[in-house]
Motif scaffolding. Structure first.
Motif: not given
Length: 293
Positions: A186-215
């Motif tokens: 919460x202070x902005x200090x880098x704790x590490x690099x996470x593949x699981x966070x990367x998966x979640x970021x890409x998945x959520x963005x892909x869902x939002x983009x699908x909703x955008x173009x589909x609608x």
């Protein structure tokens, strides 16, 4: 801490608040703000006093300039053609021409090539393949009843635009789940690099983009199908272009802020969901990452 990152972590706006905020951040004026003005706004937000006067109109304007022009992860200035405010003016005409019946190979390929090239660049720059099949289906089934014609020739366009909108994000940001992305406390200090966070970021963005173009593709197609059954269309067939273009721009204009607001710009993830190396590196129960657009 990066001001934009601090904003999304500390404010934690709800979906409605995010949607209202994005309607302001998508103002086309944000495309022509000079680097000097943006830098002055950033300097104002970086001072200790900034966090104590959130209600001040000068600070509110500075936040809008910063959030709409600067990448929250790298702190770099986003090129004007790929800022959030540029998404609708660039993409809406491309979507419109991608849905129009093709009259030749150029009209089949060029609109879709432009659309997918731009959205790929937009996805990469904001951090986080091409479908000619719908148009080919249009040219192969000209002699069927009106409902089947609509399903085969037009519904496929909607499905492919929606699917490719999501796949575009998955492909262009495929390195994030592979190499991992930064997670911070919460202070902005880098704790590490996470593949699981990367998966979640890409998945959520892909869902939002699908909703955008589909609608954005579905609503104009349905309206056009209903409009072509009216007497007005029979007397003025040229008016179909006006109806489809105006409805495409209107729906995309409404859907872009909704799509960008579906998930927070800076996502939250529980430490227990992350890799062992990150879990052992901090005592924080909740960490943050940049989702991107």
């Amino acid at each position: 801490m990066e001001p934009n990152l601090r904003f999304w972590i500390s404010e934690r706006p709800s979906f409605v608040q995010r949607c209202l905020l994005w309607t302001e951040l998508l103002d086309p004026v944000n495309l022509v703000i000079s680097a000097e003005i943006i830098e002055k706004s950033r300097q104002l937000l970086s001072t200790d006093a900034a966090g104590k006067n959130v209600g001040d109109s000068t600070l509110q304007e500075a936040w809008k300039r910063s959030l709409s022009t600067v990448h929250p992860d790298s702190s770099r200035l986003i090129p004007a053609p790929f800022r959030p405010a540029a998404f609708l003016p660039f993409v809406a005409p491309m979507v419109f021409f991608s849905m129009m019946p093709s009259k030749g190979i150029k009209s089949l390929i060029l609109p879709q090539l432009s659309l997918y090239s731009y959205t790929t660049s937009f996805s990469i720059i904001n951090g986080n393949e091409s479908a000619v099949l719908p148009q080919l289906a249009q040219m192969r089934y000209p002699h069927v009843n009106s409902f089947t014609n609509f399903v085969v020739r037009r519904a496929l366009v909607v499905l492919f635009l929606a699917q490719v909108g999501g796949l575009n994000v998955l492909v262009s940001r495929s390195l994030e789940p592979t190499r991992g992305i930064k997670v911070v406390d919460k202070e902005g200090k880098v704790v590490g690099h996470s593949r699981r966070a990367g998966e979640k970021a890409v998945r959520d963005t892909a869902i939002s983009r699908t909703v955008l173009f589909g609608t954005s593709a579905c609503v104009p197609e349905v309206l056009s199908y209903l409009f072509k059954r009216t007497q007005f269309f029979l007397q003025r067939p040229w008016s179909l272009w006006t109806v489809k273009l105006s409805s495409t721009i209107l729906v995309m204009g409404l859907m872009v802020p909704v799509s960008f607001s579906m998930f927070p710009q800076v996502g939250r993830i529980q430490r227990s969901q992350l890799e062992e190396g990150i879990r052992s590196a901090t005592e924080e129960t909740e960490l943050f990452y940049n989702r991107g657009l």
